[in-house]
Write a protein that holds these residues in place. Sequence first.
Motif, PDB file in Angstrom:
ATOM      1  N   ILE A  14       0.842  -1.202   0.000  1.00  0.00           N
ATOM      2  CA  ILE A  14       0.000   0.000   0.000  1.00  0.00           C
ATOM      3  C   ILE A  14       0.873   1.246   0.000  1.00  0.00           C
ATOM      4  N   GLY A  15       1.896   1.244   0.851  1.00  0.00           N
ATOM      5  CA  GLY A  15       2.799   2.394   0.894  1.00  0.00           C
ATOM      6  C   GLY A  15       3.499   2.615  -0.428  1.00  0.00           C
ATOM      7  N   LYS A  16       3.965   1.552  -1.050  1.00  0.00           N
ATOM      8  CA  LYS A  16       4.649   1.658  -2.343  1.00  0.00           C
ATOM      9  C   LYS A  16       3.724   2.276  -3.392  1.00  0.00           C
ATOM     10  N   ARG A  17       2.486   1.814  -3.423  1.00  0.00           N
ATOM     11  CA  ARG A  17       1.550   2.336  -4.410  1.00  0.00           C
ATOM     12  C   ARG A  17       1.185   3.793  -4.120  1.00  0.00           C
ATOM     13  N   LEU A  18       1.059   4.150  -2.851  1.00  0.00           N
ATOM     14  CA  LEU A  18       0.783   5.547  -2.501  1.00  0.00           C
ATOM     15  C   LEU A  18       1.923   6.453  -2.958  1.00  0.00           C
ATOM     16  N   ILE A  19       3.153   6.039  -2.687  1.00  0.00           N
ATOM     17  CA  ILE A  19       4.312   6.853  -3.064  1.00  0.00           C
ATOM     18  C   ILE A  19       4.381   7.013  -4.569  1.00  0.00           C
ATOM     19  N   GLU A  20       4.195   5.912  -5.289  1.00  0.00           N
ATOM     20  CA  GLU A  20       4.280   5.973  -6.751  1.00  0.00           C
ATOM     21  C   GLU A  20       3.165   6.817  -7.346  1.00  0.00           C
ATOM     22  N   ALA A  21       2.019   6.885  -6.664  1.00  0.00           N
ATOM     23  CA  ALA A  21       0.896   7.698  -7.143  1.00  0.00           C
ATOM     24  C   ALA A  21       0.980   9.141  -6.662  1.00  0.00           C
ATOM     25  N   GLY A  22       1.985   9.442  -5.834  1.00  0.00           N
ATOM     26  CA  GLY A  22       2.122  10.804  -5.318  1.00  0.00           C
ATOM     27  C   GLY A  22       1.086  11.149  -4.266  1.00  0.00           C
ATOM     28  N   LYS A  23       0.537  10.152  -3.602  1.00  0.00           N
ATOM     29  CA  LYS A  23      -0.479  10.394  -2.573  1.00  0.00           C
ATOM     30  C   LYS A  23       0.170  10.385  -1.184  1.00  0.00           C
ATOM     31  N   SER A  24      -0.266  11.304  -0.325  1.00  0.00           N
ATOM     32  CA  SER A  24       0.315  11.441   1.010  1.00  0.00           C
ATOM     33  C   SER A  24      -0.779  11.571   2.060  1.00  0.00           C
TER      34      SER A  24
ATOM     35  N   LEU B  35      -5.841   4.157  -1.043  1.00  0.00           N
ATOM     36  CA  LEU B  35      -5.448   4.140  -2.443  1.00  0.00           C
ATOM     37  C   LEU B  35      -6.505   4.744  -3.347  1.00  0.00           C
ATOM     38  N   LYS B  36      -7.759   4.759  -2.883  1.00  0.00           N
ATOM     39  CA  LYS B  36      -8.850   5.294  -3.686  1.00  0.00           C
ATOM     40  C   LYS B  36      -9.147   6.754  -3.380  1.00  0.00           C
TER      41      LYS B  36
END
Length: 402
Positions: A373-383, A400-401
């Motif tokens: 989840i953290g990896k996908r958040l970082i790659e999506a630029g979400k914080s 993530l959504k």
Amino acid sequence: MSHIVVVGAGQAGLSLVAKLRSEGFEGAVTLIGAEPDPAYQRPALSKAYLLGEMERDRLFLRPRDWYDDQNITLRTDTRVVAIDAAARRVTLAGDEVLSYDELALTTGSHPRTLPAEIGGTLDGVYSVRDLADADAMAPEFQAGRRVLIIGGGYIGLEAAAVAAKRGVEVVLVEMADRILKRVAAPETSDYFRELHQRHGVDIREGVGLDRLTGTDRVTGAVLSDGTTLEVDFAIVGVGITPATVLAESAGVTVDNGIVTDAHGRTSDPHIWAAGDCATLEWNGARVRLESVGNAIDQAECVARNMLGAEQPYRPKPWFWSDQYDVKLQIAGLNLGYTDVVVRQTDGARSHWYYDGDRLIAVDAMNDARNYMIGKRLIEAGKSPAPEVIANPETDMKALLKA
């Protein structure tokens, strides 16, 4: 038909030549490696292989006949001694000369070693970098023996875990005031210090090595605080340096690694670089990403660009370490972090790094779900807000959504 030469037959070199073929390149490809074996898994050397839990044959990433099937000329146990960039030629040991149209350097890195004057050349002193190193030290891991490990980074800690599991008495010294200081937050250092201490490892922080003692073979050590130890062998894990000698001989720009542009091209338009030896732009800074993931992704991007793709490389850093029954998974880079948020749920633990209000990295211990989840958040630029991460009631997948 053009000829592509790749110097360095490890993970990056293999990934590069494999991608050349899968992208349809039909010219000549030569892959040159200094070691006698073809590409193999290096991370396993300080983990499963050293523990005896992985057979030698399982280390190899491709069988030798794969190279023949792909029409790739594999030259193992072969050293490149010079590059003539103007003439586009490489000289091998023994004065054999190969011409190239495009050249890729995937030369990796070398472990830092101890100077001879403090005992670095004594028998029984080891580094953990290649298969020969692991094979040489494996017989040392016998119950009741004593090892000194110099360096509290991931290599040193992984070696300590192997030794402790084998019943070896372990003293680990780290010059900095805490283990993992260069690569992780204090919270992660604390977690792994406690883990190792539970397994009987004697960790001494803020203490360095003055010298190893012994006539021909190491028998003891004197530490920087004056303590003397009797030891049966020693392992040095004090970092690595990029292998840049060949690049320097070719006249390409080197600055803590072979300097590459966004496409993996060096200052010479016909020379490329990928993997541990290469330095690249990351958020306005120059970094080297010492990981399997980067070696594969960057090498594949370079292969496409050698064929004309002009595709910028956008790294998605990830790393891992296995110690005892703990799998550490790391996503992102924690460079410049200002805050760390701890998330603890049902025995799983993760540390979330923020630069201000921006999520930049995650350390996850036995927490594969939150790592992903953290990896996908970082790659999506979400914080997500730090308090949201810290709250054990948060539905992490829902973030993530958002």
